[in-house]
Design an enzyme around this catalytic site. Structure first.
Site, mmCIF file in Angstrom:
data_model
loop_
_atom_site.group_PDB
_atom_site.id
_atom_site.type_symbol
_atom_site.label_atom_id
_atom_site.label_comp_id
_atom_site.label_asym_id
_atom_site.label_seq_id
_atom_site.Cartn_x
_atom_site.Cartn_y
_atom_site.Cartn_z
ATOM 1 N N ASP A 198 0.675 -0.931 0.385
ATOM 2 C CA ASP A 198 -0.519 0.428 0.037
ATOM 3 C C ASP A 198 0.343 1.621 0.347
ATOM 4 O OD1 ASP A 198 -0.365 1.004 3.530
ATOM 5 O OD2 ASP A 198 0.392 -0.607 2.690
ATOM 6 N N SER A 199 0.237 2.545 -0.786
ATOM 7 C CA SER A 199 1.082 3.662 -0.790
ATOM 8 C C SER A 199 2.663 3.353 -0.763
ATOM 9 C CB SER A 199 0.373 3.874 0.532
ATOM 10 O OG SER A 199 1.476 5.564 0.815
ATOM 11 N N SER A 200 3.649 3.816 0.038
ATOM 12 C CA SER A 200 5.081 3.636 -0.725
ATOM 13 C C SER A 200 4.884 2.174 -0.859
ATOM 14 C CB SER A 200 5.877 4.224 0.732
ATOM 15 O OG SER A 200 5.453 3.807 2.034
#
Length: 453
Positions: free
Chosen positions: A208-210
């Site tokens: 998720d995300s980074s």
């Protein structure tokens, strides 16, 4: 006001209220955030957690040389040195524990016994190699335990979460190298490992995300090695193939460190990040013993020159033009990162990959973590888990999906997702736009005097 407008307004008000609560956390010093979020918190509830270490291979300098060659070759003519080491990686296995009760503490047995208990409860071969999010400088396996447990339950498999090295102390490519070691160790365990070899066709990359950025970077690195290093590396005293995983599944992945796409402005009203730059790059952000770095740089993950590397800003990685990419899943809110995610996914589909892309209107970055009770959050986790399960168990049945869910669509009927970007735009043109954005990015040297007044 229509029902859709009312639903959008309600979600925006929810996000605005959350931003006010989040500000003290986002504007705490990097070292404080890192200290709090990187702790290993004991597990509670119906979950197996088993901790172990994937040891670096002896004579890892040869593997390191192969990786350095790959980083340089992918750098569009850059001259970065990529100073990194290959180190042992702490990892945590996570799976559903059927007999566990709510808030029940971890059983007081050895880590090996926990792993054996996990394998009895979860004999399935599906393994999700999961990279946690957190701006590249916060987070740990325990910080995403609720998410990895949900994925494990949905797939009937296990999650492996590396405790990868964090920025700013360990900038790119340290985290990618850690994930690379974790992947090779899944395929070819060390002699003291608790697990048996796992087939690449049973492994799904997720994040998720980074963390989404990191697993996409890992996949692009593998593709490069397959195309330019004969698809083989020397690992644990033997030559091994470097296969691609069964699939890659990400939520709101970070794909463009230059923030060059139009959604960074267009979708600002819906996102939690309403400023032009991330909190740790703001002029009033507090400094600490690790940020700014010595010497200072333009970004917490890498310097300005390296931010253009296709394994950092993965939207422009050449891998997405390859004709053998595994199936891909991306889900996003109506957030600042949406265009870069769409651009990457369309490049992959154009080259022949099966892509499932889901957009949830009027919702911010990381909405499933911040607002887990929303119907949209429950829906996206279900879709995510279904993809991770199906890409291993019945990959031939997967089809591409491009769908958008309006704010009031709680039955999830969906509608056509119109292209927000020019999908025919070449990587060279996009890279030029990224370079223009980075040209005005200033080195972060700490809070300015004006900001502190």
């Amino acid at each position: 006001m229509t029902s859709r407008q009312k639903a959008e307004q309600k979600l925006q008000e929810m996000t605005s209220g959350f931003i006010e609560k989040l500000k003290p956390i986002l504007f705490a010093p990097v070292s404080m955030q890192q200290m709090v979020t990187a702790q290993d918190v004991p597990a509670k509830g119906p979950v197996w957690v088993s901790r172990t270490v994937f040891e670096k291979p002896e004579g890892s300098h040869e593997l390191g040389s192969v990786l350095k060659d790959a980083f340089r070759a992918l750098d569009f003519g850059g001259d970065s040195t990529y100073d990194f080491t290959i180190e042992d990686v702490d990892v945590q296995w996570t799976a559903y524990r059927p007999v566990g009760k709510e808030k029940e503490p971890e059983p007081e047995i050895t880590e090996h016994e926990k792993f054996n208990g996990m394998m009895k409860d979860v004999p399935a071969d599906t393994v999700i190699l999961y990279a946690h999010g957190g701006f590249y400088y916060t987070g740990s396996p325990s910080s995403v335990r609720a998410t990895t447990l949900a994925l494990a339950r949905e797939t009937g498999g296990r999650c492996l979460v590396p405790d990868y090295r964090l920025a700013p102390q360990c900038p790119f490519p340290a985290a990618v190298v850690d994930l690379f070691l974790a992947y090779l160790s899944l395929l070819h365990p060390g002699k003291d490992a608790m697990h048996k070899p796992v087939s690449a066709q049973n492994i799904v990359f997720a994040g998720d995300s980074s963390g989404g950025n990191l697993v996409l970077s890992l996949l692009a690195l593998l593709q490069h090695l397959r195309d330019h290093a004969a698809g083989r590396v020397r690992f644990r005293d033997q030559w091994i193939d470097v296969p691609l995983p069964a699939g890659v599944a990400t939520l709101y992945p970070h794909c463009d460190h230059a923030m060059s796409f139009a959604s960074h402005i267009r979708n600002r009203p819906y996102d939690i990040f309403i400023l032009d730059l991330l909190p740790h790059l703001q002029p009033n952000y507090p400094s600490c013993d690790i940020w700014p770095t010595k010497p200072p740089r333009e970004d917490i993950y890498a310097d300005a020159r390296t931010l253009l590397h296709p394994l950092v800003s993965v939207a422009i990685a050449p891998a997405w033009s390859a004709n053998n990419m595994p199936p891909m899943f991306i889900a996003t809110g109506q957030e600042k990162l949406t265009d870069e995610q769409y651009y990457l996914a369309k490049r992959a589909e154009k080259a022949g990959a099966t892509v499932q892309f889901y957009q949830y209107d009027a919702l911010p970055h990381s909405f499933a973590s911040f607002f887990p009770r929303l119907p949209q959050s429950k829906h996206v986790l279900s879709q995510w888990g279904a993809f991770c399960r199906d890409v291993v168990k019945r990959p031939g049945d997967l089809e591409s999906v491009w769908v958008r869910y309006a704010a009031d669509d709680v039955e999830f009927k969906g509608m056509e997702l119109e292209s927000p970007v020019d999908v025919e735009e070449s990587v060279e043109v996009r890279r030029g736009k990224m370079r223009e954005k980075l040209a005005v990015r200033k080195v972060w040297r700490g809070p300015t005097e004006t900001a502190m007044l």
